[in-house]
Scaffold this motif. Structure first.
Motif, short mmCIF file in Angstrom:
data_model
loop_
_atom_site.label_atom_id
_atom_site.label_comp_id
_atom_site.label_asym_id
_atom_site.label_seq_id
_atom_site.Cartn_x
_atom_site.Cartn_y
_atom_site.Cartn_z
N UNK A 127 0.83 -1.20 0.00
CA UNK A 127 0.00 0.00 0.00
C UNK A 127 0.86 1.25 0.00
N UNK A 128 0.51 2.18 -0.89
CA UNK A 128 1.23 3.45 -0.97
C UNK A 128 0.21 4.53 -1.34
N UNK A 129 0.00 5.50 -0.45
CA UNK A 129 -1.03 6.51 -0.66
C UNK A 129 -2.37 5.80 -0.87
N UNK A 130 -3.02 6.03 -2.01
CA UNK A 130 -4.31 5.37 -2.27
C UNK A 130 -4.14 4.11 -3.11
N UNK A 131 -2.91 3.75 -3.43
CA UNK A 131 -2.65 2.59 -4.28
C UNK A 131 -2.54 1.32 -3.45
N UNK A 132 -3.10 0.23 -3.98
CA UNK A 132 -3.01 -1.08 -3.34
C UNK A 132 -2.69 -2.12 -4.41
N UNK A 133 -1.86 -3.08 -4.05
CA UNK A 133 -1.52 -4.14 -5.00
C UNK A 133 -1.41 -5.47 -4.26
N UNK A 134 -2.08 -6.50 -4.79
CA UNK A 134 -1.99 -7.86 -4.26
C UNK A 134 -0.97 -8.64 -5.08
N UNK A 135 -0.17 -9.45 -4.42
CA UNK A 135 0.87 -10.21 -5.12
C UNK A 135 1.27 -11.44 -4.32
N UNK A 136 2.14 -12.25 -4.90
CA UNK A 136 2.70 -13.42 -4.22
C UNK A 136 4.11 -13.09 -3.77
N UNK A 137 4.41 -13.38 -2.50
CA UNK A 137 5.72 -13.07 -1.94
C UNK A 137 6.44 -14.35 -1.53
N UNK A 138 7.73 -14.38 -1.74
CA UNK A 138 8.55 -15.54 -1.39
C UNK A 138 9.56 -15.15 -0.32
N UNK A 139 9.54 -15.89 0.79
CA UNK A 139 10.50 -15.62 1.86
C UNK A 139 11.83 -16.27 1.50
N UNK A 140 12.86 -15.44 1.42
CA UNK A 140 14.19 -15.91 1.02
C UNK A 140 15.17 -15.63 2.15
N UNK A 141 15.68 -16.70 2.75
CA UNK A 141 16.63 -16.53 3.86
C UNK A 141 17.94 -15.91 3.39
N UNK A 142 18.18 -15.94 2.08
CA UNK A 142 19.42 -15.38 1.55
C UNK A 142 19.35 -13.89 1.29
N UNK A 143 18.15 -13.32 1.38
CA UNK A 143 18.02 -11.88 1.16
C UNK A 143 18.32 -11.13 2.45
N UNK A 144 19.54 -10.66 2.59
CA UNK A 144 19.99 -9.93 3.78
C UNK A 144 20.20 -8.45 3.49
#
Length: 249
Positions: free
Chosen positions: A142-159
């Motif tokens: 969510x940003x201001x009045x914008x909303x977006x639905x999506x699929x998220x992947x949890x990545x332990x390597x993303x530091x």
């Protein structure tokens, strides 16, 4: 009897591996042995085929599951029972297909080994898919009045973190960023990063007002999250649109 013992042992061992129960080998061997002995008794004593099937599929398999995996709650027991039953069906089906196709009709031992190989390969694939699926979650930005639905992947390597603010950075696909980001209003900053096997670069990052993650039945809300924009083509062929930071697992 020996063949039944091997099939039952492979079934419970496969379920133990797939569900990651970490049960000791002696319990798996004991459960398979009890099942094989009771199965032999049913063959010798039971004259009614329907009764034999009911005893084998529901009583003996249930007892084998309890012996192998011990006492647990109803949900875990149901998972154990279904996994064992499915592996039995996979082994039996693979063995029958190999025999009927004539590929391995000359040697039953080779046919069993081939059926085990096929089943183990399938279990390994399903295990990987299960592990992957457990890391994919529904998400909303969510940003201001914008909303977006999506699929998220949890990545332990993303530091990756913003060196200026210390915020953890999630990575959004380029195609969705084009639809979501307002170039005239959103403040974009560039954060240095280093990827494995690649040269240093700059990642375009913006802040969103909120990010909501669905974790099972729970909804987790995060405010003022940093979202980086992936390079074009990096996430377009993936089954997810957003790479979560390791701290959000």
């Amino acid at each position: 009897m020996i063949q039944n013992f091997l099939m039952d042992f492979l079934a419970v061992a496969g379920a133990n591996l797939f569900l990651k129960r970490c049960r000791k080998m002696r319990w798996l061997l004991l459960g398979a042995a009890v099942s094989a002995v009771l199965g032999l008794c049913c063959i010798l004593l039971c004259r009614n085929y329907l009764l034999y099937c009911l005893l084998t599929h529901f009583l003996i398999n249930t007892l084998m599951t309890v012996i192998c995996f011990g006492r647990c709650d109803r949900r875990q027991f149901f998972e154990n029972w279904v996994a064992v039953y499915l592996v039995v069906l996979l082994l039996g089906g693979a063995l029958e297909w190999l025999q009927e196709s004539g590929i391995l009709s000359k040697s039953r031992g080779v046919a069993i080994a081939a059926a085990v190989t096929v089943t183990c390969g399938l279990l390994r694939y399903l295990g990987r898919r299960r592990a992957f699926g457990s890391h994919v979650r529904r998400a909303w930005l969510g940003k201001d009045a914008r909303r977006m639905a999506l699929s998220a992947y949890w990545d332990s390597g993303n530091q990756l973190r913003d060196p200026y603010t210390g915020q953890p950075i999630c990575i959004l696909s380029y195609s969705l960023a084009e639809k979501f980001v307002d170039q005239t209003k959103d403040r974009i900053r560039f954060v240095p990063y280093r990827a494995l096997g690649a040269e240093d670069g700059l990642l375009a990052v913006m802040d969103v007002d909120e990010m909501i993650l669905q974790d099972g039945r729970q909804m987790r809300r995060y405010e003022h999250m940093a979202v980086g924009i992936a390079q074009k083509g990096l996430l377009e062929d993936k089954e997810y649109d957003l790479i979560l930071h390791a701290s959000l697992g």
